[in-house]
Design an enzyme around this catalytic site. Structure first.
Site, short mmCIF file in Angstrom:
data_model
loop_
_atom_site.label_atom_id
_atom_site.label_comp_id
_atom_site.label_asym_id
_atom_site.label_seq_id
_atom_site.Cartn_x
_atom_site.Cartn_y
_atom_site.Cartn_z
N LYS A 6 4.53 4.86 -1.84
CA LYS A 6 4.86 6.29 -1.94
C LYS A 6 6.34 6.52 -1.63
CE LYS A 6 0.27 7.95 -0.37
NZ LYS A 6 -0.51 6.70 -0.49
N PHE A 11 0.83 -1.20 0.00
CA PHE A 11 0.00 0.00 0.00
C PHE A 11 0.87 1.26 0.00
CE2 PHE A 11 -3.29 -3.08 1.40
CZ PHE A 11 -4.22 -2.82 0.41
N SER A 12 0.71 2.14 0.97
CA SER A 12 1.33 3.47 0.85
C SER A 12 2.83 3.52 1.10
CB SER A 12 0.62 4.47 1.75
OG SER A 12 -0.66 4.76 1.22
N ILE A 13 3.45 2.40 1.47
CA ILE A 13 4.92 2.40 1.45
C ILE A 13 5.38 2.53 0.00
CG2 ILE A 13 7.02 1.25 2.22
CD1 ILE A 13 5.41 -0.28 4.25
#
Length: 392
Positions: free
Chosen positions: A117, A113-115
């Site tokens: 980013k 998921f947002s890792i």
């Protein structure tokens, strides 16, 4: 004959029950988070030949007691309570050990998921070091068609640090929200394929507040970053990942990233990889941007990202200050503000890459928490990582 299939016996549900409308819900996420490519189109990034070695047990560490706000419990009990799927711990670059839930085979890939980013920002740092990417340039320097959207007068730095004044809410559970439309544009929700991710991004408008003042966690910023690095380099994100990061890093297993109808990578949250390879990224950052004797990202960029850069004032005006009261956010990475100098990447449903420079420990944790966001558990997780870092 009407017996259960091997799949149903292992997971407690049938494969046919895992669909676009259910894949992020419990209990289906215990399987889907390891098999996103069966549900959403994905681009793949190969690893160097050789593959991963065997799992190494954490042994007696699992029975060690850790004191948390709610009382004391063993490491293994906490891992189970926090819906951990896979865990890898490194100490001074050496493997301490791995832990996997019964439903996650060792070596399986898992969505971070947002890792994603944080990983995408590393690509931006590499390109900056090559003179191809200017964090202080306006977004429109690379993406002229962003004019007229909230990004029309934003800088790349605003995008990197989540200080774009974006009229958008991360309403994960509202099917009628702009966030649901956003997810359809990424092909993560049913009904996608009529509006591309890039087209959606160009429709988001500006809040009244100027850019640069407040940290606002808004995932579209990080998909915009993916488009920015593609425009600056002339390469697809998957090709950049392969050439600039994955092969130099010495990653042992293939990774992937979901893509939309046009092949645009979901750099805000669509990457999948093994816990060990995620830990390798954390170790590279702990080592100031080097791995296997190779310089991957400039040391000055790493120091700015994990130690010195970012606006404390913008962070204080944001909504995540409860987690890191002395923290800052820079280049898609969180600075905790702890005396240990710890920094991390975080993803919904319990994805963490936690790096403690003082103890030289890197912890990669992949999970299938039922709720996208659990503030109380996040606080416990930070305390758990700090305690675990001092035990290994």
């Amino acid at each position: 004959m009407t017996g259960k299939t091997a799949f149903e016996t292992k997971y407690g549900f049938a494969r046919k029950d895992v669909r676009l409308e259910t894949w992020r819900l419990s209990p289906f996420n215990r399987w889907s988070f390891q098999n996103v490519g069966e549900l959403v189109p994905s681009a793949h990034v190969a690893a160097a030949p050789g593959g991963e070695s065997q799992a190494k047990s954490l042994g007696a560490l699992l029975e060690e007691e850790i004191s948390l706000a709610g009382g004391s419990e063993t490491v293994e009990k906490f891992l189970k309570r926090s819906d951990t799927d896979g865990l890898t711990i490194l100490k001074a670059g050496k493997l301490v050990g791995d832990w996997s839930a019964p439903h996650m085979p060792f070596g399986a890939r898992h969505i971070i998921f947002s890792i994603s980013k944080s990983v995408t920002a590393i690509l931006a740092g590499i390109l900056e070091g090559e003179g191809l990417f200017d964090p202080n340039a306006p977004v429109t320097h690379y993406i002229p068609e962003a004019k007229g959207s909230a990004y029309g007068d934003a800088s790349v730095r605003n995008v990197l640090d989540m200080t774009v004044s974006l009229d958008f809410e991360e309403a994960y559970l509202d099917p009628e929200s702009a966030f649901a439309r956003y997810r359809r544009s990424t092909l993560w929700n049913p009904g996608g394929g009529t509006e591309s991710l890039a087209a959606f991004l160009m429709t988001i408008q500006h809040l009244a507040e100027p850019h640069g003042q407040t940290y606002r966690y808004r995932s579209p910023n990080s998909d915009m970053l993916g488009i920015l690095v593609e425009r600056a380099s002339g390469m697809r994100v998957s090709a950049l990942l392969s050439e600039k990061l994955w092969l130099p890093l010495g990653a042992a297993s293939e990774m992937s990233v979901t893509v939309d109808m046009e092949g645009t990578a979901r750099t805000a949250g669509g990457m999948s990889m093994t816990p060990r390879d995620l830990a390798r990224i954390g170790e590279m950052m702990r080592q100031g941007g080097t791995a296997n004797g190779l310089r991957i990202v400039p040391g000055a960029w790493v120091r700015d990202t994990v130690a010195t850069g970012g606006s404390h004032e913008a962070w204080q005006r944001g909504t995540m200050v409860f987690l890191f009261p002395k923290g800052r956010y820079r280049n898609k990475w969180y600075q905790t503000g702890h005396d240990s100098g710890a920094f991390c990447g975080i993803g919904i449903h319990g994805q963490w890459l936690y790096v403690n420079p003082k103890t030289e420990v890197v912890i990669a944790k992949m999970s299938s928490q039922p709720e996208p966001v659990d503030d109380k558990l996040d606080g416990e997780l930070v305390a758990f990582f700090e305690a675990l870092s001092s035990m290994v």
